[in-house]
Design a protein around this motif. Structure first.
Motif, short mmCIF file in Angstrom:
data_model
loop_
_atom_site.label_atom_id
_atom_site.label_comp_id
_atom_site.label_asym_id
_atom_site.label_seq_id
_atom_site.Cartn_x
_atom_site.Cartn_y
_atom_site.Cartn_z
N ALA A 1 -46.08 -1.11 -191.32
CA ALA A 1 -46.58 -0.34 -192.48
C ALA A 1 -46.27 1.13 -192.34
O ALA A 1 -45.96 1.83 -193.32
CB ALA A 1 -48.09 -0.56 -192.61
N LEU A 2 -46.36 1.64 -191.09
CA LEU A 2 -46.06 3.05 -190.85
C LEU A 2 -44.60 3.36 -191.13
O LEU A 2 -44.27 4.43 -191.66
CB LEU A 2 -46.41 3.41 -189.39
CG LEU A 2 -46.32 4.90 -189.03
CD1 LEU A 2 -47.30 5.71 -189.88
CD2 LEU A 2 -46.58 5.10 -187.54
N VAL A 3 -43.70 2.41 -190.79
CA VAL A 3 -42.27 2.59 -191.09
C VAL A 3 -42.05 2.72 -192.60
O VAL A 3 -41.19 3.47 -193.07
CB VAL A 3 -41.46 1.41 -190.51
CG1 VAL A 3 -40.01 1.48 -191.00
CG2 VAL A 3 -41.52 1.43 -189.00
N GLU A 4 -42.87 2.00 -193.36
CA GLU A 4 -42.77 2.05 -194.81
C GLU A 4 -43.58 3.20 -195.41
O GLU A 4 -43.73 3.29 -196.63
CB GLU A 4 -43.23 0.72 -195.41
CG GLU A 4 -42.34 -0.46 -194.98
CD GLU A 4 -42.87 -1.78 -195.52
OE1 GLU A 4 -43.91 -1.74 -196.23
OE2 GLU A 4 -42.26 -2.82 -195.24
N GLY A 5 -44.15 4.05 -194.53
CA GLY A 5 -44.88 5.21 -195.03
C GLY A 5 -46.37 4.98 -195.22
O GLY A 5 -47.08 5.87 -195.68
N GLU A 6 -46.87 3.82 -194.87
CA GLU A 6 -48.30 3.51 -195.02
C GLU A 6 -48.98 3.70 -193.66
O GLU A 6 -48.75 2.95 -192.72
CB GLU A 6 -48.46 2.06 -195.50
CG GLU A 6 -49.91 1.63 -195.67
CD GLU A 6 -50.64 2.45 -196.73
OE1 GLU A 6 -51.82 2.79 -196.47
OE2 GLU A 6 -50.05 2.74 -197.79
N ILE B 1 -49.97 -3.08 -183.67
CA ILE B 1 -48.54 -3.27 -183.42
C ILE B 1 -47.90 -4.11 -184.54
O ILE B 1 -46.85 -3.74 -185.11
CB ILE B 1 -48.31 -3.92 -182.05
CG1 ILE B 1 -48.70 -2.93 -180.93
CG2 ILE B 1 -46.84 -4.34 -181.88
CD1 ILE B 1 -48.65 -3.52 -179.55
N ASP B 2 -48.52 -5.24 -184.83
CA ASP B 2 -47.89 -6.18 -185.78
C ASP B 2 -48.09 -5.80 -187.23
O ASP B 2 -47.29 -6.20 -188.09
CB ASP B 2 -48.46 -7.59 -185.53
CG ASP B 2 -48.09 -8.13 -184.16
OD1 ASP B 2 -47.06 -7.67 -183.61
OD2 ASP B 2 -48.83 -8.99 -183.63
N ARG B 3 -49.15 -5.08 -187.56
CA ARG B 3 -49.39 -4.72 -188.96
C ARG B 3 -49.22 -3.21 -189.18
O ARG B 3 -48.66 -2.78 -190.18
CB ARG B 3 -50.81 -5.13 -189.37
CG ARG B 3 -51.07 -6.61 -189.27
CD ARG B 3 -50.31 -7.41 -190.34
NE ARG B 3 -50.62 -8.82 -190.20
CZ ARG B 3 -49.92 -9.67 -189.47
NH1 ARG B 3 -48.87 -9.23 -188.76
NH2 ARG B 3 -50.23 -10.95 -189.40
N GLY B 4 -49.73 -2.44 -188.23
CA GLY B 4 -49.73 -1.00 -188.44
C GLY B 4 -48.36 -0.37 -188.31
O GLY B 4 -47.96 0.46 -189.15
N LEU B 5 -47.58 -0.77 -187.28
CA LEU B 5 -46.25 -0.16 -187.10
C LEU B 5 -45.30 -0.47 -188.26
O LEU B 5 -44.63 0.45 -188.76
CB LEU B 5 -45.66 -0.60 -185.76
CG LEU B 5 -46.37 -0.05 -184.51
CD1 LEU B 5 -45.68 -0.53 -183.24
CD2 LEU B 5 -46.43 1.47 -184.54
#
Length: 601
Positions: A72-77, A66-70
């Motif tokens: 990063a996912l918004v930024e395309g990672e 939640i705190d790192r993955g989401l």
């Protein structure tokens, strides 16, 4: 021997010293049971440790996602989210696999321990002396093998699982919460005090109740077994109503104890839920305020809530473990008490072999007392030459059966020596003793199986011809041939298919097939009718030739085949002589014989 000590374990009011000794004894037994499976035990502990770590990792991985993955996912990672997802899936699969492995390993340990314990009880109770079995009822022995072992099985199969996994799970969860968010960890730590107080309150009250519950359960089994065992006496004396009241009282006692146990859980379980919910609410409140202030991330708060909630999940199962633990601990105490019993007639350390006994029996300075207050044989001397048939007569309680039990070494004398062919019975090899001396008692017990199997008990390798010859010798062949399947007829437990007199004849055939040097008949013709007794006496005259025989009988007709009659009173021999010699005199035996002859008229 401390039979009274074992009986005392049915109490639940031990002193501190007694309780400590019982706990130490139980722990010794438990260590001895676990020692053979220690390798599997260590492997099981390692498996449960890794599986618990895999389970505890889940909320932390969710927080990371939640705190790192989401973000990063918004930024395309997508790698952080994928890592969190795959890691969560991996730990779940590994945890499930290890739990399945743990269950199999725990079952293997449980079954090994139970088989070992069940075998120990059976083998040890067989070795215990007659004194123990006359004091420790069959119902209580059955309770050790049934309800007590069931309690231990439930603990090993389910309780230990709940304790070990629960304790590790709570410990790792608490550590993970502190590492993830120390503030939430402090909130959780604040719940430990009321949790400890509640658990301590539960333990103090439940310990006594669980012990009482085990005792009440054992009393029920004892009452049931003894009633069913003595059903003929129950029905003959119409004690059904009285037994119903007694059994009803025991059932009510068992119900009341369990009702109080349920009441305890009715307070403890809701208390756990209340403490857990309050703790979760405080973590949510404190964490929510910190999220608003930007001091805490959403994923960490969610993980903290999950950890807090999960911390309390095992507690209810662990409370149930305590229930099972108390029952199993009480059961283990009783079982260890039986296994700690030493035979009052121990096997010799350096046994003397006597391959072929002649049959001379000698009492020298023998004294015997069942208790210090109950002296049965005061300073007794007797010499029975090999091959002589003696008859013991006298009033009830004169010491005749005690004398026979000393010859068979069911008991050892309190003082003095009982010898066979000059060898102290306490030094004689047990196999030689049992081969040389056979005792036939008033209770002709038949085991489940065929008539031939019961006769063969006296000589396991006997041929069918030898079995038939033994039956013919005691006059049993004719009635056996008349049974539905002859010698292959199943007598059922306690000889249900044959009469009491026929059971006695089968036991005679069993004893004669054993071909002992010394044969003891303790009221062994009491179940026979007059024709059967005469037939047996004819067989006895042939079969007792060239062997020592001790016959205890109230029927003086049986005494006629004896070479020598001993009249006993209060543990002493008051008359000693040939039957014809004593009958012709004016002593005690002559009066007994005259009274018996008048009764026949």
């Amino acid at each position: 021997m401390t039979v009274t000590g074992v009986a005392g374990e049915e109490r639940h009011d031990f002193t501190k010293a007694e309780s400590k000794q019982i706990r130490q004894r139980s722990l010794r037994l438990l260590r001895s049971l676990l020692h053979p499976v220690r390798g599997t035990l260590w492997l099981t502990m390692a498996v449960v440790l890794v599986s618990t770590l895999a389970q505890v990792a889940g909320p932390a991985l969710i927080a990371y996602g939640i705190d790192r993955g989401l973000p990063a996912l918004v930024e395309g990672e997508w790698m952080p989210v994928a890592f969190a997802g795959f890691a969560y899936l991996f730990t779940g699969v590994v945890g499930a696999f290890l739990i399945a492995w743990y269950i199999r390993l725990a079952a293997r340990i449980s079954q090994a321990v139970l088989i070992d314990l069940r075998t120990r009880i059976f083998l040890h109770t067989q070795k215990l002396s007659l004194e123990f079995h006359e004091s420790y009822t069959s119902g209580r022995i059955i309770s050790r093998q049934t309800s007590d072992l069931d309690a231990i099985r439930e603990l090993l199969d389910e309780g230990v699982n709940a304790l070990v996994r629960g304790t590790l799970y709570m410990g790792f969860t608490g550590i993970a919460l502190v590492l993830l968010d120390p503030v939430s960890g402090l909130v959780l730590a604040g719940s430990i005090l009321p949790l400890a107080l509640l658990t301590r309150w539960f333990q103090q009250r439940s310990q006594r109740l669980f012990r009482r519950s085990r005792t009440a359960s054992a009393n029920l089994i004892v009452q049931f077994v003894e009633t069913m065992t003595g059903i003929r006496a129950v029905q003959a004396f119409r004690t059904e109503r009285r037994n119903r009241k007694e059994f009803g009282r025991l059932v009510e006692d068992y119900r009341d104890v369990n009702a109080r146990v349920i009441q305890l859980f009715g307070i403890y379980d809701p208390g756990l839920i209340l403490i857990g919910n309050v703790t979760v609410a405080v973590v949510l409140l404190v964490g929510g305020l910190r999220v608003i202030d930007g001091q805490l991330e959403i994923g960490v708060l969610l993980a903290a809530l999950l950890y807090t909630r999960r911390f309390f999940d095992p507690l209810e199962d662990m409370a149930m473990f305590y229930n099972g633990y108390q029952s199993a601990a009480s059961a283990l105490e009783k079982i260890s008490g039986v296994l700690e019993e030493d035979p009052s007639v121990p096997d010799p350390r350096d046994p003397v072999d006597l391959w072929k006994a002649d049959g001379r029996v000698r009492f020298e300075g023998v004294e015997f007392a069942y208790t210090p207050e109950r002296m049965v044989l005061p300073r007794f001397d007797l010499d029975i030459p090999a091959g002589q048939t003696i008859a013991l007569v006298g009033s009830t309680g004169a010491g005749k059966s005690t004398l026979a039990k000393l010859i068979a070494r069911f008991y050892d004398p309190s003082d003095g020596v009982v010898e066979l062919d000059g060898v102290d019975l306490r030094r004689l090899h047990p196999k030689d003793l049992r081969r040389a001396i056979v005792m036939v008692t008033q209770e002709a017990y038949l085991f489940s199986g065929s008539v031939a199997d019961n006769i063969r008990l006296g000589k396991p390798d006997a041929t069918p011809e030898e079995i038939i010859a033994a039956a013919k010798a005691v006059g049993a062949h004719e009635f056996i041939e008349g049974l539905p399947s002859g010698y292959d007829t199943d007598v059922n437990k306690r000889g249900g298919r044959v009469s009491a007199g026929q059971r006695q004849l089968i036991s005679f055939a069993r004893a004669f097939l054993a071909d002992p040097a010394v044969l003891i008949l303790d009221e062994a013709t009491s179940s026979l009718d007059i024709p059967s007794e005469r037939a047996v006496q004819e067989g006895l005259q042939t079969l007792l030739a060239d062997r020592t025989a001790v016959i205890i009988a109230h029927r003086l007709s049986t005494v006629a085949i004896a070479d020598r009659v001993l009249v006993m009173e209060h543990g002493r021999i008051v008359e000693d002589g040939a039957p014809a010699e004593l009958i012709g005199g004016s002593g005690r035996f002559a009066k007994l014989h005259a009274a018996w002859r008048d009764s026949l008229v």
